[in-house]
Design a protein around this motif. Structure first.
Motif, PDB file in Angstrom:
ATOM      1  N   SER A  25       4.075   4.644   3.214  1.00 34.14           N
ATOM      2  CA  SER A  25       3.564   5.015   2.190  1.00 34.14           C
ATOM      3  C   SER A  25       3.617   3.094   1.348  1.00 34.14           C
ATOM      4  CB  SER A  25       4.007   5.300   0.895  1.00 34.14           C
ATOM      5  OG  SER A  25       4.919   5.487   0.769  1.00 34.14           O
ATOM      6  N   ARG A  32       1.222   0.192  10.560  1.00 32.17           N
ATOM      7  CA  ARG A  32      -0.522  -0.321  10.337  1.00 32.17           C
ATOM      8  C   ARG A  32      -0.476  -1.559  10.576  1.00 32.17           C
ATOM      9  NH1 ARG A  32      -4.645  -0.667   5.709  1.00 32.17           N
ATOM     10  NH2 ARG A  32      -4.105   0.902   4.754  1.00 32.17           N
ATOM     11  N   GLN A  51      -1.328   7.076   5.083  1.00 32.80           N
ATOM     12  CA  GLN A  51      -1.401   6.121   4.013  1.00 32.80           C
ATOM     13  C   GLN A  51      -3.069   5.702   4.138  1.00 32.80           C
ATOM     14  OE1 GLN A  51       0.463   2.913   6.740  1.00 32.80           O
ATOM     15  NE2 GLN A  51      -1.179   1.621   5.857  1.00 32.80           N
TER      16      GLN A  51
END
Length: 256
Positions: free
Chosen positions: A129, A135, A161
């Protein structure tokens, strides 16, 4: 002559030590350094690893966080704990960024479904988060897979997420799909949380990256990269971490 040690460090799970020792044994047989060791921690690297790290031999110690991307622990607690190593520490980048990991993903996926334009590939990362590392790593491989494989489409989703795992079925364009967990070992997430969220989607599911020989190759490649960086004054992210992170004396974890 400078003596060298490679230290593999992972987060403790039911299968982590076995995975680390498999890679350590392979690298030791290759003779990449004088000594290869493997340790795990559960939650607090400084408190749990301090005594063990003090006993690590070698004039130069290459420390490999065996995970696919940086976590809170690998950018805070772990580099702080490395101040207890007596030799010169060369802190390595997590192996998830190595191009060989893309090949591991493909092999894991094709164990379930052969690649083709009528097949979708889903990469399942842990996510964060607040930190971008997972990512960024997942999207790096997703881009390589879109450009270099026959899959009809490739998407990344995450446990903690957005885009979330349960949304994967709305993103894919094919009825046939396979999901690869971007984890290096089985854990509670890969054995329960991800399968539970994938079950309603009908997407096939593979093993983690684990003990695949190409993961060992990725660790070896990172070691060789760090050997080159060790010659000069490195400005790499990992070098800055070991230079700035220290145990906090007010928490009772400072050097003693």
């Amino acid at each position: 002559m400078t003596s060298e040690t490679l230290l593999l460090i992972g987060r403790e799970t039911a299968h982590a030590q076995e995975m680390l020792e498999t890679h350590a044994d392979r690298l030791a047989r290759r003779g990449v350094v004088e000594e290869v060791d493997a340790v795990t921690y559960e939650r607090e690297p400084v408190r749990e690893l301090r005594s063990r790290l003090r006993s690590i031999p070698g004039d130069r110690v290459y420390v490999m966080p065996v995970c696919v991307a940086h976590t809170f622990e690998t950018v805070r607690g772990l580099p702080a704990a490395l101040s207890f190593v007596s030799g010169t520490v060369q802190y390595c980048e997590p192996v998830g960024w190595n191009p060989a990991i893309t090949d591991v993903i493909v092999q894991r996926a094709t164990d379930q479904i052969q690649a083709g334009p009528d097949v979708s590939l889903v990469l399942v990362g842990f996510g964060s988060s607040s930190k971008p590392y997972h990512r960024q790593m997942a999207e790096y491989h997703a881009t390589r897979l879109r450009e270099g494989t026959a899959y009809g489409d490739v998407h990344a989703c995450y446990l903690v997420q957005d885009p979330a795992i349960e949304c994967a079925r709305y993103a894919i364009s094919n009825d046939r799909a396979v999901a690869v967990p971007l984890f290096l070992t089985h854990c509670e997430a890969t054995e329960r949380r991800i399968p539970e969220q994938l079950e309603p989607t009908g997407i096939e599911y593979t093993d983690p990256l684990g003990t695949h020989p190409l993961v060992t190759d990725a660790i070896h490649a990172e070691l060789e990269k760090q050997r080159v960086l060790a010659v000069g004054e490195s400005t790499a992210f990992e070098a800055r971490l070991t230079a700035t992170q220290r145990p906090v004396a007010t928490d009772g974890e400072g050097p003693d």
